[in-house]
Enzyme design. Structure first.
Site, mmCIF file in Angstrom:
data_model
loop_
_atom_site.group_PDB
_atom_site.id
_atom_site.type_symbol
_atom_site.label_atom_id
_atom_site.label_comp_id
_atom_site.label_asym_id
_atom_site.label_seq_id
_atom_site.Cartn_x
_atom_site.Cartn_y
_atom_site.Cartn_z
ATOM 1 N N ASP A 53 0.800 -1.207 0.000
ATOM 2 C CA ASP A 53 0.000 0.000 0.000
ATOM 3 C C ASP A 53 0.843 1.273 0.000
ATOM 4 O O ASP A 53 1.308 1.733 1.047
ATOM 5 C CB ASP A 53 -0.883 -0.029 1.268
ATOM 6 C CG ASP A 53 -1.762 1.188 1.379
ATOM 7 O OD1 ASP A 53 -2.469 1.313 2.400
ATOM 8 O OD2 ASP A 53 -1.751 2.008 0.448
ATOM 9 N N ASP A 77 -1.509 5.400 -5.497
ATOM 10 C CA ASP A 77 -1.953 4.594 -4.363
ATOM 11 C C ASP A 77 -2.316 3.175 -4.791
ATOM 12 O O ASP A 77 -3.394 2.940 -5.338
ATOM 13 C CB ASP A 77 -3.165 5.283 -3.723
ATOM 14 C CG ASP A 77 -3.604 4.588 -2.468
ATOM 15 O OD1 ASP A 77 -4.461 5.138 -1.766
ATOM 16 O OD2 ASP A 77 -3.095 3.478 -2.174
HETATM 17 O O1 LIG Z 1 -5.537 4.885 2.688
HETATM 18 C C1 LIG Z 1 -5.112 4.772 1.588
HETATM 19 C C2 LIG Z 1 -4.488 3.498 1.116
HETATM 20 N N1 LIG Z 1 -4.821 2.458 2.024
HETATM 21 C C3 LIG Z 1 -6.186 1.945 1.861
HETATM 22 C C4 LIG Z 1 -6.309 0.730 2.730
HETATM 23 C C5 LIG Z 1 -7.682 0.212 2.673
HETATM 24 C C6 LIG Z 1 -8.812 0.841 3.140
HETATM 25 N N2 LIG Z 1 -9.889 0.025 2.975
HETATM 26 C C7 LIG Z 1 -9.470 -1.123 2.372
HETATM 27 C C8 LIG Z 1 -10.188 -2.260 1.992
HETATM 28 C C9 LIG Z 1 -9.488 -3.302 1.383
HETATM 29 C C10 LIG Z 1 -8.113 -3.213 1.184
HETATM 30 C C11 LIG Z 1 -7.401 -2.068 1.562
HETATM 31 C C12 LIG Z 1 -8.097 -1.042 2.176
HETATM 32 N N3 LIG Z 1 -5.141 5.711 0.644
HETATM 33 C C13 LIG Z 1 -5.675 6.927 0.906
HETATM 34 S S1 LIG Z 1 -4.719 8.315 0.895
HETATM 35 C C14 LIG Z 1 -6.019 9.363 1.217
HETATM 36 C C15 LIG Z 1 -7.180 8.636 1.357
HETATM 37 C C16 LIG Z 1 -8.431 9.293 1.612
HETATM 38 C C17 LIG Z 1 -8.457 10.407 2.414
HETATM 39 C C18 LIG Z 1 -9.647 11.064 2.632
HETATM 40 C C19 LIG Z 1 -10.837 10.612 2.054
HETATM 41 C C20 LIG Z 1 -10.807 9.482 1.253
HETATM 42 C C21 LIG Z 1 -9.598 8.812 1.033
HETATM 43 C C22 LIG Z 1 -6.976 7.234 1.203
HETATM 44 C C23 LIG Z 1 -8.004 6.192 1.327
HETATM 45 O O2 LIG Z 1 -8.739 6.172 2.290
HETATM 46 N N4 LIG Z 1 -8.045 5.243 0.356
HETATM 47 C C24 LIG Z 1 -8.990 4.162 0.434
HETATM 48 C C25 LIG Z 1 -10.302 4.537 -0.196
HETATM 49 C C26 LIG Z 1 -10.449 5.756 -0.844
HETATM 50 C C27 LIG Z 1 -11.698 6.103 -1.392
HETATM 51 C C28 LIG Z 1 -12.758 5.223 -1.298
HETATM 52 C C29 LIG Z 1 -12.584 3.989 -0.666
HETATM 53 C C30 LIG Z 1 -11.363 3.645 -0.120
#
Ligand SMILES: O=C(CNCCc1c[nH]c2ccccc12)Nc1scc(-c2ccccc2)c1C(=O)NCc1ccccc1
Length: 331
Positions: free
Chosen positions: A36, A220
């Site tokens: 990730d 990402d």
């Molecule tokens: O966190 C990560 C990467 N790890 C994800 C791990 C994970 C989280 N559920 C999971 C479920 C399965 C596997 C991995 C993961 N990326 C980032 S940077 C900024 C944001 C963000 C900040 C503010 C608002 C929104 C996003 C995110 C984010 O929440 N992405 C997921 C997401 C983004 C949009 C919609 C859905 C999910």
């Protein structure tokens, strides 16, 4: 040193995530983790995870590892933007992926995980590859696997070659020239607050004209879809008959029978083209004639995210040198 490991799509129907086999401890315990670049915590389902929150995941049992050491007094708790999260304790142990071993990697054992992780039995945890400033361990933040491995790698890089509904690879310490065509275009990375943030030079829909506009966003590997500014996304879905931005489904949906246009984004003077087929993400429910788009608006997030839908169209170099840069190539 250098290594290579597979990136296996979790659900062959649609690429919600990619997992990679790792071994932790002595004797080695194998888990499949989601690498990730959008976060910086290495956490795993463990013998400490509430039994009611474990559903088929492989677990790491530190008490069965002769090299595990509790990092006394340290805890962690992470919340992702989709509202999911996890929390627990911290051990250090041997951690190996693709033949590259870090001997005292901080391994964050989950005591609790949210329902979206419980329901994903093929994901046994995450390996954060963002910058270590984002690590949530308290009171002392821990280093990512890449930061720990960097000094022993032939080159301080890792690359992502994710594929559409197929197994791809993560390489550590080298750049495999056979995995891409043409040149790699390197862009500067903004490391604050800790994501691989870069600025794209614009976009085109299908074979339409290129729109020169700077789009700052993060690369990402653990966000399934790609979230871009509303103006960009609206101009894309306007080309698809019957596409609507559904409040009910929380994004653009369209008739599954549509032939989707490609989406091209600029990286410096070069560009990457996402085939339309990658943007047909999934039927909203099994057998439905309505499909959910892989390109969605970022207006609700406050950040643009180049997730798997974009990354799987490219060969991406995450260069951890000084200064860090990100490289993009067609493939
Ligand atoms: O966190 C990560 C990467 N790890 C994800 C791990 C994970 C989280 N559920 C999971 C479920 C399965 C596997 C991995 C993961 N990326 C980032 S940077 C900024 C944001 C963000 C900040 C503010 C608002 C929104 C996003 C995110 C984010 O929440 N992405 C997921 C997401 C983004 C949009 C919609 C859905 C999910």
């Amino acid at each position: 040193e250098k290594g290579s490991a597979p990136a296996i799509p979790v659900d062959p129907r649609f690429d919600i995530a990619y997992v990679t086999p790792v071994t932790i401890g002595t004797p080695p315990q194998t888990l499949y983790l989601d690498f990730d670049t959008g976060s910086s915590d290495l956490w795993v389902f463990s013998s400490h995870t509430l039994a009611s929150q474990v559903r088929g995941q492989m677990i790491y049992s530190p008490e069965k590892s002769t090299t595990a050491k509790l990092l006394a007094g340290h805890t962690w708790s992470i919340r992702y933007g989709d509202g999911s999260g996890s929390l627990g304790n911290v051990y250090t142990d041997n951690f190996t992926v693709g033949g590259v071993t870090v001997t005292s990697q901080a391994v964050q054992t989950a005591q609790q995980v949210s329902t979206s992780f419980t329901s994903e039995s093929d994901i046994h945890g995450l390996v954060g590859l963002g910058f270590s400033t984002l690590n949530t361990v308290y009171p002392n933040g821990q280093l990512t696997f890449f930061d720990n491995a960097k000094s022993q790698l032939d080159s301080p890089v890792f690359t992502a070659d994710l594929k559409w509904k197929k197994e791809g690879t993560y390489d550590f310490g080298f750049i495999d020239e056979t995995k891409y065509t043409g040149e790699i275009t390197y862009l500067p990375v903004q490391t604050d607050p800790g994501y691989w943030t870069f600025t794209s030079s614009g976009y085109a829909v299908g074979d339409g004209s290129f729109n020169q506009v700077s789009i700052s966003g993060i690369a990402d590997t653990a966000t399934s879809l790609t979230y871009l500014p509303t103006a960009v996304v609206t101009s894309y879905w306007r080309q698809v008959e019957g596409a609507v931005n559904s409040q009910y489904y929380g994004g653009y949906v369209f008739p599954c029978s549509s032939k989707l246009p490609s989406f091209t984004f600029g990286v410096g003077s070069a560009n990457i083209t996402i085939p339309g087929s990658y943007i047909n993400y999934a039927q909203i429910t099994e057998g439905s004639p309505t499909c959910f788009g892989g390109l969605q608006s970022s207006s609700g997030l406050g950040i643009n995210i180049w997730g798997d839908v974009a990354l799987k169209a490219a060969f991406v170099v995450f260069n951890g040198g000084n200064p860090p840069t990100i490289g993009w190539a067609r493939k």
